[in-house]
Scaffold this motif. Structure first.
Motif, PDB file in Angstrom:
ATOM      1  N   PRO A 235      14.186 -19.724  -8.711  1.00 38.57           N
ATOM      2  CA  PRO A 235      13.092 -19.230  -9.683  1.00 38.57           C
ATOM      3  C   PRO A 235      11.841 -18.618  -8.871  1.00 38.57           C
ATOM      4  CG  PRO A 235      12.883 -21.885  -9.381  1.00 38.57           C
ATOM      5  CD  PRO A 235      14.228 -21.255  -8.827  1.00 38.57           C
ATOM      6  N   VAL A 236      11.502 -17.761  -9.244  1.00 38.48           N
ATOM      7  CA  VAL A 236      10.182 -17.111  -8.903  1.00 38.48           C
ATOM      8  C   VAL A 236       8.838 -17.729  -9.313  1.00 38.48           C
ATOM      9  CG1 VAL A 236       8.942 -14.793  -8.485  1.00 38.48           C
ATOM     10  CG2 VAL A 236      11.496 -15.021  -8.509  1.00 38.48           C
ATOM     11  N   ILE A 237       8.346 -18.559  -8.636  1.00 35.87           N
ATOM     12  CA  ILE A 237       6.988 -19.173  -8.777  1.00 35.87           C
ATOM     13  C   ILE A 237       5.692 -18.187  -9.497  1.00 35.87           C
ATOM     14  CG2 ILE A 237       5.247 -20.760  -8.113  1.00 35.87           C
ATOM     15  CD1 ILE A 237       7.240 -21.624  -5.745  1.00 35.87           C
ATOM     16  N   GLY A 238       5.785 -16.958  -8.877  1.00 40.46           N
ATOM     17  CA  GLY A 238       4.774 -16.137  -9.157  1.00 40.46           C
ATOM     18  C   GLY A 238       4.766 -15.003  -8.175  1.00 40.46           C
ATOM     19  N   LEU A 239       3.868 -14.006  -8.460  1.00 40.20           N
ATOM     20  CA  LEU A 239       3.485 -12.793  -7.660  1.00 40.20           C
ATOM     21  C   LEU A 239       2.139 -12.995  -7.278  1.00 40.20           C
ATOM     22  CD1 LEU A 239       6.144 -11.958  -9.159  1.00 40.20           C
ATOM     23  CD2 LEU A 239       5.096  -9.702  -9.244  1.00 40.20           C
ATOM     24  N   VAL A 240       1.791 -12.483  -6.097  1.00 37.86           N
ATOM     25  CA  VAL A 240       0.451 -12.298  -5.374  1.00 37.86           C
ATOM     26  C   VAL A 240       0.234 -10.978  -5.138  1.00 37.86           C
ATOM     27  CG1 VAL A 240      -0.853 -13.068  -3.528  1.00 37.86           C
ATOM     28  CG2 VAL A 240       0.634 -14.745  -4.527  1.00 37.86           C
ATOM     29  N   GLU A 241      -0.990 -10.357  -5.419  1.00 44.39           N
ATOM     30  CA  GLU A 241      -1.326  -9.335  -5.045  1.00 44.39           C
ATOM     31  C   GLU A 241      -2.338  -9.238  -3.762  1.00 44.39           C
ATOM     32  OE1 GLU A 241      -2.408  -5.879  -8.066  1.00 44.39           O
ATOM     33  OE2 GLU A 241      -4.188  -5.968  -7.243  1.00 44.39           O
ATOM     34  N   ASN A 242      -1.753  -8.579  -2.800  1.00 45.58           N
ATOM     35  CA  ASN A 242      -2.661  -8.585  -1.336  1.00 45.58           C
ATOM     36  C   ASN A 242      -3.376  -7.299  -1.297  1.00 45.58           C
ATOM     37  OD1 ASN A 242      -3.503  -9.765   0.706  1.00 45.58           O
ATOM     38  ND2 ASN A 242      -1.950  -9.303   2.004  1.00 45.58           N
ATOM     39  N   VAL A 263       0.057  -5.521  -9.231  1.00 43.19           N
ATOM     40  CA  VAL A 263       1.125  -6.398  -8.988  1.00 43.19           C
ATOM     41  C   VAL A 263       0.848  -7.473 -10.593  1.00 43.19           C
ATOM     42  CG1 VAL A 263       1.432  -8.910  -8.016  1.00 43.19           C
ATOM     43  CG2 VAL A 263       1.178  -6.522  -6.626  1.00 43.19           C
ATOM     44  N   GLU A 264      -0.263  -7.586 -10.987  1.00 42.65           N
ATOM     45  CA  GLU A 264      -0.458  -8.202 -12.180  1.00 42.65           C
ATOM     46  C   GLU A 264       0.340  -7.556 -13.334  1.00 42.65           C
ATOM     47  OE1 GLU A 264      -4.451 -10.436 -14.898  1.00 42.65           O
ATOM     48  OE2 GLU A 264      -4.490  -8.860 -13.364  1.00 42.65           O
ATOM     49  N   GLU A 265       0.181  -6.292 -13.496  1.00 47.09           N
ATOM     50  CA  GLU A 265       1.083  -5.672 -14.546  1.00 47.09           C
ATOM     51  C   GLU A 265       2.570  -5.687 -14.459  1.00 47.09           C
ATOM     52  OE1 GLU A 265      -0.161  -1.677 -14.231  1.00 47.09           O
ATOM     53  OE2 GLU A 265      -2.199  -1.809 -14.750  1.00 47.09           O
ATOM     54  N   ALA A 266       2.750  -5.626 -13.117  1.00 46.30           N
ATOM     55  CA  ALA A 266       4.332  -5.950 -12.762  1.00 46.30           C
ATOM     56  C   ALA A 266       4.628  -7.269 -13.189  1.00 46.30           C
ATOM     57  CB  ALA A 266       4.601  -5.903 -11.258  1.00 46.30           C
ATOM     58  N   ALA A 267       3.939  -8.293 -12.678  1.00 46.81           N
ATOM     59  CA  ALA A 267       4.169  -9.742 -13.318  1.00 46.81           C
ATOM     60  C   ALA A 267       4.480  -9.676 -14.918  1.00 46.81           C
ATOM     61  CB  ALA A 267       3.161 -10.708 -12.942  1.00 46.81           C
ATOM     62  N   GLU A 271       7.707 -10.780 -17.066  1.00 45.96           N
ATOM     63  CA  GLU A 271       7.442 -12.188 -17.521  1.00 45.96           C
ATOM     64  C   GLU A 271       7.392 -13.175 -16.461  1.00 45.96           C
ATOM     65  OE1 GLU A 271      10.559 -12.499 -20.639  1.00 45.96           O
ATOM     66  OE2 GLU A 271       9.121 -11.254 -21.900  1.00 45.96           O
ATOM     67  N   LEU A 272       6.679 -12.840 -15.511  1.00 41.21           N
ATOM     68  CA  LEU A 272       6.464 -13.902 -14.143  1.00 41.21           C
ATOM     69  C   LEU A 272       4.887 -14.254 -14.161  1.00 41.21           C
ATOM     70  CD1 LEU A 272       8.732 -12.254 -11.717  1.00 41.21           C
ATOM     71  CD2 LEU A 272       9.474 -14.341 -12.915  1.00 41.21           C
ATOM     72  N   PRO A 273       4.750 -15.321 -13.584  1.00 40.03           N
ATOM     73  CA  PRO A 273       3.310 -15.738 -13.462  1.00 40.03           C
ATOM     74  C   PRO A 273       2.558 -14.824 -12.265  1.00 40.03           C
ATOM     75  CG  PRO A 273       4.567 -17.680 -13.331  1.00 40.03           C
ATOM     76  CD  PRO A 273       5.536 -16.639 -13.287  1.00 40.03           C
ATOM     77  N   PHE A 274       1.441 -14.416 -12.553  1.00 39.65           N
ATOM     78  CA  PHE A 274       0.303 -13.792 -11.591  1.00 39.65           C
ATOM     79  C   PHE A 274      -0.531 -14.936 -10.632  1.00 39.65           C
ATOM     80  CE2 PHE A 274      -3.372 -11.588 -10.563  1.00 39.65           C
ATOM     81  CZ  PHE A 274      -2.762 -10.896  -9.535  1.00 39.65           C
ATOM     82  N   MET A 275      -0.357 -15.171  -9.599  1.00 38.14           N
ATOM     83  CA  MET A 275      -0.813 -16.018  -9.025  1.00 38.14           C
ATOM     84  C   MET A 275      -2.469 -15.862  -8.409  1.00 38.14           C
ATOM     85  SD  MET A 275       2.300 -17.745  -7.178  1.00 38.14           S
ATOM     86  CE  MET A 275       1.632 -19.389  -6.610  1.00 38.14           C
ATOM     87  N   GLY A 276      -2.613 -14.599  -8.242  1.00 41.57           N
ATOM     88  CA  GLY A 276      -3.925 -14.048  -7.858  1.00 41.57           C
ATOM     89  C   GLY A 276      -4.050 -12.938  -6.948  1.00 41.57           C
ATOM     90  N   ARG A 277      -5.060 -12.530  -6.464  1.00 32.29           N
ATOM     91  CA  ARG A 277      -5.245 -11.491  -5.473  1.00 32.29           C
ATOM     92  C   ARG A 277      -6.097 -11.837  -4.145  1.00 32.29           C
ATOM     93  NH1 ARG A 277      -6.843  -9.451 -10.538  1.00 32.29           N
ATOM     94  NH2 ARG A 277      -5.709  -7.746 -11.323  1.00 32.29           N
ATOM     95  N   ILE A 278      -5.727 -11.134  -3.200  1.00 35.05           N
ATOM     96  CA  ILE A 278      -6.289 -11.419  -1.754  1.00 35.05           C
ATOM     97  C   ILE A 278      -6.926 -10.187  -1.601  1.00 35.05           C
ATOM     98  CG2 ILE A 278      -6.103 -11.822   0.577  1.00 35.05           C
ATOM     99  CD1 ILE A 278      -5.256 -14.375  -1.480  1.00 35.05           C
TER     100      ILE A 278
END
Length: 320
Positions: A235-242, A263-267, A271-278
Motif C-alpha cells: 500500500p502507498v501510505i501517501g505522497l509528499v511534495e518536496n 503532487v497534491e493534485e496527483a494524489a 485517490e491516495l493520501p497527500f501527506m504534505g509539502r516540504i
C-alpha cells in the motif's frame, strides 16, 4: 509437590513473568517471559528464582528458560521515480521526527550506488561491526541507527555492481541486528530497478511513501514508482511534495521554481493520501550537508517534517 504452591513462593513481580512452572523428577523448570528485559535483568530474575526455589525440600535442581516475543519490524519504503527530488533528506528527517514521537526507528540507505545517509546523519567514516554473521547498525547522535553502503566502502569510491550484487548488499543491510527497532525506513534508490525488486521479493514493506517535486516529469516517474508498489501489493501510505515554494532570504517573496500543488493534485487523481509539502529552503540543504537534519532542531523548518511524520505515525499505529 504442586507447582502452583511452588510458584506462590515467588514475589509477585517475578511470578508474573513466569509463564509456566513444572516439576520433573525433583527438577523445577521455570519458563520466564523475558520480553523487553535487558541482559542484566534476565540474569537477576534467573538468580532470584534459583535462590528462592532451590532450598525447597522437594527440589533438587532448578532450571530457568528465557523466552521473548520478538517485536515485528515494520518496513516502510521511501521511494521516488527519479533522482534529485530530496528523497534521502526526507527519509532521514522522517526517521528523526518519528523518533521524537517515541517510535524506535532504524534506517537503511538502500541507494547502493549513491549512498548519502552517512553525510546527512553525521556518522560518515563510521564502520559497522558484525555479530553472528549479521551487521550491527551504526548509531547516530539523533537516536536513529543506520546502515548504508557509505559505511562499507571508502568515501568517494564509485560502486560498479551488477544487479545481483546490489540485491545481496541490500539483503545484508536489512537483515541486520536492529535490536528493539519497531520501524525500519528504507531509503530506496530512484527508479524501479533491481534493488526495488529484491526488496519487494525478500522484504515486502508494510507500506511506501512516495516523494516528488511538483513538476510534470517528476510526477510521471513518481506515478511509475507507485504502480510498482501497487502491483506488488504494497500500500502507498501517501505522497509528499518536496521543493515546494522558495522564500527569498532577502525580500521574503515566495516563488515556485518547480511549480506548486502538482503532487497534491496527483494524489487526488490517484485517490491516495497527500501527506504534505516540504519547502525549498537553504536551511534544509545546509543542515543535510553538515550532518544536522532540521527535524532534530526546534527551528520552524522542522515543522513540515514533523507534520508528515505525525501522519506516518498514525498510519503505523492503525496497522499495529
Amino acid at each position: 509437590m504442586n507447582p502452583t504452591d511452588l510458584k506462590a513462593l515467588l514475589p509477585d513481580a517475578i511470578a508474573q513473568r513466569v509463564s509456566s512452572l513444572t516439576i520433573v523428577n525433583r527438577r523445577a523448570i521455570a519458563v520466564v517471559d523475558a520480553t523487553g528485559m535487558g541482559e542484566r535483568a534476565r540474569t537477576d530474575i534467573e538468580q532470584a528464582i534459583k535462590d528462592i526455589l532451590s532450598p525447597h525440600e522437594d527440589v533438587d535442581d532448578v532450571r530457568v528458560a528465557m523466552t521473548a516475543e520478538r517485536k515485528q519490524l515494520r518496513l516502510i519504503a521511501v521511494g521516488s521515480g527519479k533522482g534529485g527530488v530530496g528523497k534521502s533528506t526526507l527519509t532521514a528527517n522522517l526517521a528523526i521526527a518519528l523518533t521524537r514521537r517515541g517510535r524506535k526507528v532504524g534506517l537503511v540507505d538502500a541507494d547502493i550506488y549513491g549512498p548519502s545517509q552517512p553525510v546527512i546523519l553525521g556518522n560518515q567514516g563510521a564502520k559497522p561491526t558484525a555479530r553472528d554473521d549479521k551487521l550491527e547498525p551504526v548509531p547516530s547522535k539523533f537516536g536513529v541507527p543506520v546502515l548504508s553502503m557509505g559505511h562499507l566502502v571508502e568515501p568517494g569510491r564509485a560502486i560498479a555492481w551488477r544487479g545481483p550484487m546490489a540485491g545481496n548488499a541490500l539483503t545484508q543491510l536489512i537483515d541486520a541486528h536492529w535490536g528493539d527497532a519497531e520501524v525500519l525506513l528504507v531509503d530506496l534508490p530512484p527508479g524501479t530497478g533491481d534493488v526495488q525488486l529484491t526488496m519487494l521479493q525478500k522484504f515486502k514493506p508494510a507500506g511506501a511513501v512516495i516523494v516528488s517535486t511538483p513538476q510534470d516529469l517528476a510526477l510521471i516517474d513518481a506515478a511509475r514508482a507507485g504502480q510498482l508498489f501497487d502491483q506488488a501489493g504494497v500500500p502507498v501510505i501517501g505522497l509528499v511534495e518536496n521543493m515546494s515554494g522558495y522564500a527569498c532570504p532577502h525580500c521574503g517573496e515566495v516563488s515556485d521554481p518547480f511549480g506548486r500543488g502538482g503532487v497534491e493534485e496527483a494524489a487526488a487523481r490517484l485517490e491516495l493520501p497527500f501527506m504534505g509539502r516540504i519547502p525549498l529552503d537553504l536551511k534544509i540543504r545546509q543542515g543535510s550537508d553538515a550532518g544536522a537534519p532540521p527535524a532534530a532542531s526546534d527551528d520552524a523548518i522542522a515543522q513540515p517534517f514533523l507534520d508528515i511524520a505525525e501522519k506516518l505515525d498514525a498510519w503505523i499505529g492503525a496497522k499495529s
